[in-house]
Enzyme design. Structure first.
Site, PDB file in Angstrom:
ATOM      1  N   GLY A  12     -94.285 -32.328 -64.775  1.00  0.00           N
ATOM      2  CA  GLY A  12     -94.726 -31.662 -66.427  1.00  0.00           C
ATOM      3  C   GLY A  12     -94.560 -30.714 -66.468  1.00  0.00           C
ATOM      4  CE1 TYR A 125     -97.334 -36.409 -77.561  1.00  0.00           C
ATOM      5  CE2 TYR A 125     -98.702 -35.011 -79.648  1.00  0.00           C
ATOM      6  CZ  TYR A 125     -98.343 -35.329 -78.229  1.00  0.00           C
ATOM      7  OH  TYR A 125     -98.545 -34.219 -76.714  1.00  0.00           O
TER       8      TYR A 125
HETATM    9  N1  LIG Z   1     -97.605 -28.378 -74.360  1.00  0.00           N
HETATM   10  C1  LIG Z   1     -98.239 -28.572 -75.169  1.00  0.00           C
HETATM   11  O1  LIG Z   1     -98.114 -27.965 -76.298  1.00  0.00           O
HETATM   12  C2  LIG Z   1     -99.583 -29.735 -74.877  1.00  0.00           C
HETATM   13  C3  LIG Z   1    -100.313 -29.760 -76.418  1.00  0.00           C
HETATM   14  C4  LIG Z   1    -101.455 -30.900 -76.529  1.00  0.00           C
HETATM   15  C5  LIG Z   1    -101.462 -31.594 -75.610  1.00  0.00           C
HETATM   16  N2  LIG Z   1    -100.672 -31.722 -74.742  1.00  0.00           N
HETATM   17  C6  LIG Z   1    -100.440 -32.568 -73.139  1.00  0.00           C
HETATM   18  O2  LIG Z   1    -100.781 -32.395 -72.361  1.00  0.00           O
HETATM   19  C7  LIG Z   1    -100.579 -33.629 -71.187  1.00  0.00           C
HETATM   20  C8  LIG Z   1     -99.819 -32.923 -71.109  1.00  0.00           C
HETATM   21  O3  LIG Z   1     -98.455 -32.054 -71.436  1.00  0.00           O
HETATM   22  P1  LIG Z   1     -97.194 -31.703 -71.083  1.00  0.00           P
HETATM   23  O4  LIG Z   1     -97.216 -30.649 -71.966  1.00  0.00           O
HETATM   24  O5  LIG Z   1     -97.434 -31.520 -69.592  1.00  0.00           O
HETATM   25  O6  LIG Z   1     -95.747 -32.298 -71.041  1.00  0.00           O
HETATM   26  P2  LIG Z   1     -94.718 -33.108 -70.493  1.00  0.00           P
HETATM   27  O7  LIG Z   1     -93.973 -30.878 -69.736  1.00  0.00           O
HETATM   28  O8  LIG Z   1     -93.405 -33.511 -71.397  1.00  0.00           O
HETATM   29  O9  LIG Z   1     -94.562 -33.363 -68.744  1.00  0.00           O
HETATM   30  C9  LIG Z   1     -94.583 -34.883 -69.611  1.00  0.00           C
HETATM   31  C10 LIG Z   1     -94.645 -35.384 -67.970  1.00  0.00           C
HETATM   32  O10 LIG Z   1     -94.431 -37.103 -68.707  1.00  0.00           O
HETATM   33  C11 LIG Z   1     -93.682 -37.697 -67.554  1.00  0.00           C
HETATM   34  N3  LIG Z   1     -93.953 -39.316 -67.985  1.00  0.00           N
HETATM   35  C12 LIG Z   1     -92.800 -39.741 -69.283  1.00  0.00           C
HETATM   36  N4  LIG Z   1     -93.313 -40.768 -69.466  1.00  0.00           N
HETATM   37  C13 LIG Z   1     -93.545 -41.091 -68.177  1.00  0.00           C
HETATM   38  C14 LIG Z   1     -94.262 -42.520 -67.387  1.00  0.00           C
HETATM   39  N5  LIG Z   1     -93.920 -43.873 -68.769  1.00  0.00           N
HETATM   40  N6  LIG Z   1     -94.969 -42.836 -66.692  1.00  0.00           N
HETATM   41  C15 LIG Z   1     -95.805 -41.472 -66.040  1.00  0.00           C
HETATM   42  N7  LIG Z   1     -95.302 -40.364 -66.696  1.00  0.00           N
HETATM   43  C16 LIG Z   1     -94.260 -40.232 -67.367  1.00  0.00           C
HETATM   44  C17 LIG Z   1     -92.415 -36.968 -68.072  1.00  0.00           C
HETATM   45  O11 LIG Z   1     -91.418 -37.246 -67.657  1.00  0.00           O
HETATM   46  P3  LIG Z   1     -89.762 -37.750 -67.850  1.00  0.00           P
HETATM   47  O12 LIG Z   1     -89.880 -35.906 -68.660  1.00  0.00           O
HETATM   48  O13 LIG Z   1     -89.278 -37.567 -66.576  1.00  0.00           O
HETATM   49  O14 LIG Z   1     -89.894 -38.509 -68.944  1.00  0.00           O
HETATM   50  C18 LIG Z   1     -93.082 -35.273 -68.051  1.00  0.00           C
HETATM   51  O15 LIG Z   1     -92.949 -35.232 -66.247  1.00  0.00           O
HETATM   52  C19 LIG Z   1     -99.421 -34.997 -72.279  1.00  0.00           C
HETATM   53  O16 LIG Z   1    -100.708 -35.685 -72.838  1.00  0.00           O
HETATM   54  C20 LIG Z   1     -99.643 -34.021 -73.427  1.00  0.00           C
HETATM   55  O17 LIG Z   1     -99.762 -35.012 -75.159  1.00  0.00           O
HETATM   56  C21 LIG Z   1     -99.590 -30.839 -74.410  1.00  0.00           C
END
Ligand SMILES: NC(=O)c1ccc[n+]([C@@H]2O[C@H](COP(=O)([O-])OP(=O)(O)OC[C@H]3O[C@@H](n4cnc5c(N)ncnc54)[C@H](OP(=O)(O)O)[C@@H]3O)[C@@H](O)[C@H]2O)c1
Length: 292
Positions: A12, A125
């Site tokens: 991610g 979410y």
């Molecule tokens: N991006 C933002 O703006 C934002 C803002 C606030 C907080 N956050 C938090 O930051 C964290 C990282 O987010 P991100 O932006 O990196 O999101 P992301 O790009 O969607 O990455 C999330 C990753 O988690 C993986 N995943 C999903 N289900 C899973 C499971 N059961 N076991 C293991 N891996 C799994 C996904 O893989 P697949 O795609 O293959 O399912 C994806 O690679 C999250 O906790 C999110 O809530 C993000």
């Protein structure tokens, strides 16, 4: 700092950058994708976590509309999965940093949300992420929750800044909501903070990490265009109600780092300064360390 950094959700946006940065800093890195470590599998964690590791849980179901459509999946991934990770870390004696979100707040406040402010998520979410925070701290009281918001790389992915960057480089107008306000966070700044937290010297159970200041999505898009020398008038304001989406978003979810800085985190730089640095990197993902 621990010898080994273990990262879930490593394909991610955050996990990928974190893995590259951990390697650059000379850590032994175990960067595990969804396929390698599914955090909803309660037995899986013990295969990947050892005493003394720093585990950073970046795995989540982050598509807010998909979560709304499938609450069971969202709960399994965002609430039960982190609990599984926490139990495993507590059992073996690993440190855990769990990433959470500004969407745990309702958006009714009109000044930045600090750690002690009332939560009140509007969406599946947000509710499942809040449940994840609580489950993690119940299973492992010395884990740290890091809430962040509006994370972007600005590179070749599908984050907001990357998308606006591509729009700025093409023709035509783009309509962007002017009634949602938040704190943009450059992934590099988030990752630096995750390493600070990982050192284990900050005792607050919940921290906020975001660049300083707040803006609307419309203002953020215009800032991208301005930084790139594109005509800002091509960004048009719309109300979020004009865009049909399944899940409600908080109208206001800026994060305050006041308590987090007092607890020991480096003060954040202004979001415009971080944005300028992100956009000075090559658009082709040049600022993203390669996936290990
Ligand atoms: N991006 C933002 O703006 C934002 C803002 C606030 C907080 N956050 C938090 O930051 C964290 C990282 O987010 P991100 O932006 O990196 O999101 P992301 O790009 O969607 O990455 C999330 C990753 O988690 C993986 N995943 C999903 N289900 C899973 C499971 N059961 N076991 C293991 N891996 C799994 C996904 O893989 P697949 O795609 O293959 O399912 C994806 O690679 C999250 O906790 C999110 O809530 C993000």
């Amino acid at each position: 700092m621990p010898a080994r950094v273990v990262i879930t959700g490593a394909a991610g946006q955050v996990g990928r950058f974190l893995a590259g940065e951990a390697a650059r800093r000379g850590h032994d890195v175990s960067a595990l994708t969804h396929r390698q470590w599914d955090i909803t599998d309660p037995d899986a964690a013990q295969r990947f976590v050892a005493a003394g590791d720093l585990v950073v849980n970046c795995a989540a179901l982050t598509n807010v509309d998909d979560a709304e459509a499938d609450p069971d999946a969202a709960y399994a991934i965002n609430a039960v999965g982190p609990e599984n990770v926490a139990h495993a870390c507590a059992r073996v004696g690993a440190r855990l940093v769990h990433v959470s979100t500004d969407y745990v707040f309702s958006g009714e406040q009109r000044h930045p949300y600090d750690i002690g402010d009332q939560t009140g998520p509007l969406s599946v979410y947000g509710r499942t992420k809040l449940a994840g925070e609580r489950n993690v701290l119940a299973a492992m009281p010395d884990a740290t929750i890091v809430r962040t918001s509006w994370v972007y790389t600005g590179g070749e992915g599908n984050d907001f800044v990357a998308v606006m960057r591509r729009r700025a480089a093409s023709d035509g107008t783009v309509a962007v909501a002017d009634d949602q306000t938040g704190s943009p966070t450059y992934v590099k700044d988030l990752v630096n903070a995750l390493f600070e937290v990982g050192e284990g010297r900050i005792s607050e159970p919940i921290l906020h990490v975001a660049n300083a200041g707040a803006c609307s999505r419309f203002e953020q898009a215009r800032a991208v265009f301005e930084e790139l020398g594109a005509d800002q008038r091509r960004v048009r304001p719309v109300s979020s109600g004009q865009v049909a989406r399944r899940a409600p978003r908080p109208a206001y979810s800026a994060l305050s780092m006041t308590t987090s800085v007092r607890a020991g985190l480096t003060p954040p730089r202004p979001w415009r300064v971080a944005l300028a640095e992100a956009l000075a990197q090559p658009a082709g993902g040049g600022q993203l360390p390669s996936t290990p």
